[in-house]
Design an enzyme around this catalytic site. Structure first.
Site, short mmCIF file in Angstrom:
data_model
loop_
_atom_site.label_atom_id
_atom_site.label_comp_id
_atom_site.label_asym_id
_atom_site.label_seq_id
_atom_site.Cartn_x
_atom_site.Cartn_y
_atom_site.Cartn_z
N SER A 69 0.67 37.23 -23.51
CA SER A 69 0.42 36.15 -22.55
C SER A 69 1.73 35.60 -21.99
CB SER A 69 -0.34 35.01 -23.22
OG SER A 69 -1.50 35.48 -23.87
N1 SAH Z 1 -1.85 35.77 -27.04
C1 SAH Z 1 -1.62 37.19 -27.18
C2 SAH Z 1 -2.38 37.97 -26.14
C3 SAH Z 1 -3.71 38.30 -26.53
S1 SAH Z 1 -4.43 39.46 -25.42
C4 SAH Z 1 -0.17 37.50 -26.96
O1 SAH Z 1 0.54 36.64 -26.45
O2 SAH Z 1 0.24 38.62 -27.27
C5 SAH Z 1 -6.05 39.37 -26.01
C6 SAH Z 1 -6.31 40.18 -27.26
O3 SAH Z 1 -7.64 39.87 -27.65
C7 SAH Z 1 -6.26 41.68 -27.06
O4 SAH Z 1 -5.35 42.26 -27.95
C8 SAH Z 1 -7.69 42.12 -27.32
O5 SAH Z 1 -7.77 43.40 -27.96
C9 SAH Z 1 -8.19 41.03 -28.22
N2 SAH Z 1 -9.64 40.85 -28.30
C10 SAH Z 1 -10.56 40.93 -27.31
N3 SAH Z 1 -11.79 40.70 -27.82
C11 SAH Z 1 -11.64 40.47 -29.16
C12 SAH Z 1 -12.54 40.18 -30.23
N4 SAH Z 1 -13.86 40.08 -30.06
N5 SAH Z 1 -12.01 40.01 -31.46
C13 SAH Z 1 -10.67 40.11 -31.68
N6 SAH Z 1 -9.78 40.39 -30.71
C14 SAH Z 1 -10.27 40.56 -29.46
#
Ligand code: SAH
Length: 227
Positions: A69
């Site tokens: 993010s």
């Molecule tokens: N804040 C994080 C970015 C997260 S991106 C950073 O700064 O790196 C969102 C993440 O949520 C992705 O890796 C995706 O695989 C995960 N995601 C999506 N749906 C999900 C679920 N149901 N359970 C767990 N993770 C999930």
């Protein structure tokens, strides 16, 4: 963050500039967040070839079509949780692990769930290397939350949902806060904060945002496998 090494100390000028130009000047007030983001080596959470762009005002790819993010988004979501230092926090969507590190600096214990194993393992490697001891990882559909560990003081969902999942609100303790990106009718997304207080649940919009989808049982339906 204890296990700091030479690599982690790089880019300190760019890190300071990120905090000043992208966070403080845009209204992030909590000094603990500004200090944490000035300390955490964000460049180590992305691939080596992208490290020189890690402090820019944008998200970056982290593999498997996911992104780390935007620095401001990480700060704003953290600030919305109003963490004081002792809280038990649940994060859904570990991603690169950068937001996880910020939460670990701000709270007592962090439980983080990621649905893609390779992404979670990468995050675990870097967070271990940096010496974070109070993070517990799980590879699973995070829309179930972590019922065995509930109640949580704060829940951060880093992927966008069709609505606020009620089962996650139910895992908040008294006075607990939850932040989640929710799809609006116009094809955009709102960052929503939910506060559970005195038996009632209050919900407020705190800004616009843009996240990938929360895929799972209480989020969007998982894509069908090819064929
Ligand atoms: N804040 C994080 C970015 C997260 S991106 C950073 O700064 O790196 C969102 C993440 O949520 C992705 O890796 C995706 O695989 C995960 N995601 C999506 N749906 C999900 C679920 N149901 N359970 C767990 N993770 C999930």
């Amino acid at each position: 963050m204890k296990g700091i090494d030479g690599e982690a100390l790089k880019y300190s000028g760019q890190r300071r500039k990120m905090v000043d130009d992208q966070l403080a000047s845009r209204g992030i007030r909590d000094p603990r967040i500004l200090e944490a983001m000035n300390r955490i080596p964000r460049h180590l959470f992305v691939h080596e070839s992208l490290q020189h762009r890690a402090y820019g005002d944008h998200p970056l790819p982290i593999g498997e079509s996911q992104t780390i993010s935007h620095p401001y988004t990480v700060a704003a979501m953290t600030e919305a949780l109003a963490l004081k230092g002792k809280e038990k926090v649940l994060e859904i969507g570990t991603g690169s692990g950068y937001q996880t590190a910020v939460l670990a600096e701000m709270a007592g214990q962090v439980f983080t769930i990621e649905r893609i194993r390779s992404i979670s393992l990468k995050a675990q490697r870097i967070l271990d290397r940096l010496g974070y001891m109070k993070i517990v990882f799980k590879v699973f559909d995070g829309t179930y939350g972590w019922p065995d560990q509930a109640p949580f003081d704060a829940i951060l969902i880093a992927a966008s949902s069709p609505s606020v999942p009620e089962n996650l609100v139910a895992q908040l303790g008294e006075g607990g806060r939850l932040v989640i990106p929710v799809a609006d009718n116009g094809g955009g997304q709102k960052l929503v904060r939910v506060i559970r207080e005195c038996g009632t649940v209050r919900q407020e919009d705190i800004g616009d945002c843009k996240f990938g989808p929360l895929l799972g049982k209480y989020g969007w339906a998982e894509p069908l496998p090819p064929g």
